[in-house]
Scaffold this active site. Structure first.
Site, PDB file in Angstrom:
ATOM      1  CB  SER A 185      -0.964  -0.007   1.183  1.00 38.48           C
ATOM      2  OG  SER A 185      -0.284  -0.263   2.381  1.00 38.48           O
ATOM      3  CG  HIS A 213      -3.828  -0.615  -2.397  1.00 38.99           C
ATOM      4  ND1 HIS A 213      -4.293   0.672  -2.263  1.00 38.99           N
ATOM      5  CD2 HIS A 213      -3.441  -1.005  -1.162  1.00 38.99           C
ATOM      6  CE1 HIS A 213      -4.180   1.048  -1.007  1.00 38.99           C
ATOM      7  NE2 HIS A 213      -3.668   0.048  -0.310  1.00 38.99           N
ATOM      8  CE  LYS A 245      -7.595   1.158   0.860  1.00 39.57           C
ATOM      9  NZ  LYS A 245      -6.783   0.248   1.646  1.00 39.57           N
TER      10      LYS A 245
HETATM   11  C1  LIG Z   1      -6.816   0.012   3.114  1.00 40.88           C
HETATM   12  C2  LIG Z   1      -6.232  -1.312   3.410  1.00 40.88           C
HETATM   13  C3  LIG Z   1      -6.845  -2.192   4.300  1.00 40.88           C
HETATM   14  C4  LIG Z   1      -8.035  -1.803   5.128  1.00 40.88           C
HETATM   15  O1  LIG Z   1      -9.182  -1.731   4.364  1.00 40.88           O
HETATM   16  P1  LIG Z   1     -10.383  -0.811   4.861  1.00 40.88           P
HETATM   17  O2  LIG Z   1     -11.547  -1.303   4.102  1.00 40.88           O
HETATM   18  O3  LIG Z   1      -9.994   0.589   4.534  1.00 40.88           O
HETATM   19  O4  LIG Z   1     -10.509  -1.039   6.340  1.00 40.88           O
HETATM   20  C5  LIG Z   1      -6.318  -3.463   4.445  1.00 40.88           C
HETATM   21  N1  LIG Z   1      -5.208  -3.827   3.778  1.00 40.88           N
HETATM   22  C6  LIG Z   1      -4.569  -2.996   2.946  1.00 40.88           C
HETATM   23  C7  LIG Z   1      -3.353  -3.457   2.234  1.00 40.88           C
HETATM   24  C8  LIG Z   1      -5.048  -1.700   2.744  1.00 40.88           C
HETATM   25  O5  LIG Z   1      -4.409  -0.860   1.944  1.00 40.88           O
END
Ligand SMILES: *Cc1c(COP(=O)(O)O)cnc(C)c1O
Length: 391
Positions: A185, A213, A245
């Site tokens: 991320s 992502h 996302k």
């Molecule tokens: C954003 C993210 C999460 C958490 O997801 P949310 O739905 O925002 O709680 C988990 N793992 C990774 C790699 C992320 O980038």
């Protein structure tokens, strides 16, 4: 003054907050006065934002808004209970079925966030006497999930397959779980998924892939990192995709073999002991899945912008990481320097977040540029020009 003001608890807290200030680590929020999109409004001022994970520009898409409104009219706003009691509504069920078929896995289970999904899955699969093998750059939610599971934590240097192999070879753990971000991320690079799967097969381990992502962005029709890597089907894969996302709303899902999902439904505490997410979100997500599947134009534009940024900054002082995704970090190093450059960009109307420890390792503070299909080439050109001027 009340007694509480004199308490040691409060003097300690203020000292801790001051320490954050002097280390350049104090975080501040900005309140947005317009919906998520490439143009943010903060304090009445318009800025081009390179902050969001809304990779396909769906967070404020009219089709999703329409589906959410229609969903609220048909299903109300709240689910009223946890899924296992009476909070599992038809839109949730339809969404789980669509997600399973979209990812090509037998069954899917919805969670209210990706953080919750990770915290639920790992402790449901492993516990004391087991071991989790985790990439050092994995997301914070995976790190917390391991702790919560009480399994032994074995962290390997980022993407270091030889180190992972050594750890697996000497492990006497009853059950083994390999845990990885698919797209890291804060760096934007891809995990070596085929090699990780081969190790999982060889050492009889689960392989859990966090595709926060990659889902919606990578692979044919945005089917995610497994499809992108053409990973062969394997019963030991546990796939986690987030829905806040690229999918533009909120939530997450885990897709895996029927028996794995059934076990999670029985045992994942963050699934069981929480209220089902709003049915209107599930309705919006059903519309989102359609746009993701038919979103090649959006994805092609995103890859054009990514190439434009990389080409534009090539040969300048600004060092990009070798990221093939929409996450394009510019490594700065020092916390204060990263803040200074982020502030200078902000002055020019460009909002790029400065990411500092503990989100990234010490000494690797960075600007995390994230591009979306909603950006224009003119907006990316503005960012390239501003960075060149600041170099
Ligand atoms: C954003 C993210 C999460 C958490 O997801 P949310 O739905 O925002 O709680 C988990 N793992 C990774 C790699 C992320 O980038």
């Amino acid at each position: 003054m009340t007694a509480a003001n004199h308490s040691r608890l409060f003097t300690d807290l203020s000292a801790d907050l001051s320490a954050l200030d002097s280390a350049g680590l104090r975080r501040r929020r900005r309140t947005l006065e317009a919906p998520c999109g490439p143009l943010a409004v903060v304090g009445g001022r318009q800025l081009v934002s390179f902050c969001s994970n809304d990779y396909l520009g769906l967070a404020n898409d009219p089709a999703l808004v329409e589906a959410a409104c229609a969903g609220a009219k048909s299903w109300g706003v709240g689910s009223g209970a946890s899924h296992l009691v009476s909070g599992h509504l038809a839109p949730h069920q339809a969404l789980e079925q669509q997600l399973a078929s979209f990812t090509g896995l037998p069954r899917a289970l919805l969670f209210s966030t990706g953080y919750m999904a990770n915290l639920g899955v790992v402790p449901a699969l492993v516990g004391r006497g087991d071991a989790v093998f985790s990439d050092k750059l994995n997301h914070a939610s995976l790190i917390d999930a391991i702790q919560l599971s009480r399994a032994e934590s074995k962290r390997y240097p980022h993407a270091d397959l030889a180190a992972l192999e050594r750890l697996l070879a000497v492990s006497k753990a009853k059950r083994k779980l390999i845990l990885t971000d698919a797209v890291f991320s804060m760096d934007g690079d891809l995990a070596p998924l085929p090699e990780l799967l081969a190790l999982a097969e060889r050492f009889d381990a689960w392989l859990m892939v966090d595709d926060a992502h990659g889902f919606g962005v990578l692979g044919p029709q945005g089917r995610g990192s497994l499809a992108h890597c053409q990973l062969p089907h394997s019963q030991r894969i546990i796939y986690m995709g987030t829905l806040g996302k690229a999918a533009g709303a909120s939530g997450a899902f885990v897709a895996a073999q029927e028996a794995v999902v059934e076990w999670l439904l029985q045992r994942a505490r963050t699934y069981i002991f929480t209220t089902g997410s709003s049915p209107l979100i599930a309705c919006a997500l059903l519309a989102s899945l359609d746009l993701i599947e038919n979103g090649d134009t959006r994805r092609e534009h995103l890859w054009q912008l990514t190439a434009q940024l990389r080409d534009g900054l090539a040969g300048t002082r600004w060092q990009l990481l070798p990221s093939p995704t929409a996450i394009q970090p510019v490594i700065i190093g020092d916390n204060f320097e990263a803040l200074r450059i982020a502030n200078a960009l902000y002055e020019r109307g460009l909002w790029v977040p400065a990411i500092r420890p503990p989100t990234v390792p010490k000494g690797t503070a960075r600007l995390r540029v994230s591009l979306t299909a909603a950006h224009s080439t003119a907006q990316v050109a503005m960012l390239v020009d501003a960075l060149k001027a600041l170099a």
